[in-house]
Write an enzyme that holds these catalytic residues in place. Sequence first.
Site, PDB file in Angstrom:
ATOM      1  CE  LYS A   1      12.015   0.756  -0.548  1.00 48.14           C
ATOM      2  NZ  LYS A   1      10.648   0.406  -0.945  1.00 48.14           N
TER       3      LYS A   1
ATOM      4  CB  THR B   1       7.921   2.166   1.683  1.00 44.56           C
ATOM      5  OG1 THR B   1       8.487   1.243   0.747  1.00 44.56           O
ATOM      6  CG2 THR B   1       9.039   2.985   2.319  1.00 44.56           C
TER       7      THR B   1
ATOM      8  CG  LEU C   1      -1.870  -1.239   1.249  1.00 42.15           C
ATOM      9  CD1 LEU C   1      -2.413  -1.483   2.652  1.00 42.15           C
ATOM     10  CD2 LEU C   1      -3.019  -1.045   0.256  1.00 42.15           C
ATOM     11  N   PRO C   2       0.274   2.409  -0.375  1.00 43.26           N
ATOM     12  CG  PRO C   2      -1.001   3.721  -1.818  1.00 43.26           C
ATOM     13  CD  PRO C   2      -1.106   2.579  -0.864  1.00 43.26           C
TER      14      PRO C   2
ATOM     15  CE  LYS D   1       5.202   6.464   0.980  1.00 45.54           C
ATOM     16  NZ  LYS D   1       5.626   5.074   1.320  1.00 45.54           N
TER      17      LYS D   1
END
Length: 349
Positions: A221, A136, A103-104, A296
Amino acid sequence: MAIRSLLKLAESKFNFTSPRFPLPCSARTISSSSVPSHLERVGFIGLGNMGSRMANNLIKAGYNVAVHDINLSVIKMFSDKGISVKGSPMEVAEISDVVITMLPSPTHVLEVYTGSNGLLNGGNPVRPWLFIDSSTIDPQTTRKLSSAVSNSALIEHKDSWNTPVMLDAPVSGGVSAAETGTLTFMIGGLEEAYKAAEPLFSSMGKNTIYCGSSGTGSAAKICNNLAMAVSMLGVSEAFVLGQSLGIKAATLTKIFNSSSARCWSSDTYNPVPGVMGGVPSSRNYDGGFASALMAKDLNLASASAKEIGLNCPLTSEAKHIFTKLCDDGLGKKDFSCVFRNFYNGKDEL
């Protein structure tokens, strides 16, 4: 402990080929009889550029996959090929041994897990023994979710698992690696769960690196993407300086790639249009890793650094630059567009 028992499954196989999300010819095809019973039914939530291809590889490998996404056109592509689609995360969880999310943002992940129709079923017992989040997100959110998962109860015990567990398993490699099944997974959480889930990871990726306890995969990450952002800025800045001093980017690329400046941003993902084919800079920076996602991720890195009182000036500057790209309407362009749209670099003719 790792679950090693393998039970023969039904002979049914899946063949998913879509014009938009083709199965790569190099994807590993695994007989359905070799799929471990504890991983047989896999739910997949989040079918964007990365998730759709990861799900395709699981289907190709013989897993019984059910999917969910809010994008109805993508869902239709899966349902048209006979793949089970569900209307909510909860419905996916009700029929799955394992659920993978891609997911974003942290907000999306929290909603999918703890929302009114979320995976954790409002605090009621759940069916999946394992939840894997490949999004992430920040380590703090990961640890919060991992605690919520471990405090849930299983509808029925799965072999040696008495409570559900969660792994954070973000990926590196981009869309091309997701399509060819060559992703690198950075994994945090209970090591026994990681070992039990290795067949899943090997169906979607080439490398799996166990990082440690819950949240360490997420931490790895954001550190990786921070380094990637800074190296892209450094390479772009150097190319623009070189152009201004009369050196072609192609010439500098040869020098970088045979000397100490060599890095992924120069030898694999070159930002200068006309220097390298098959990368976003060769197609007007379309596809690839969106600048909005990079901004982000840099926000996540900045917040994590602030929480522990660490001064990270390059993180702050990189965040400022990629946020400006987004403010200028370039959030959907690949992050390598910073060469053209921030530094005003020239195409190689």
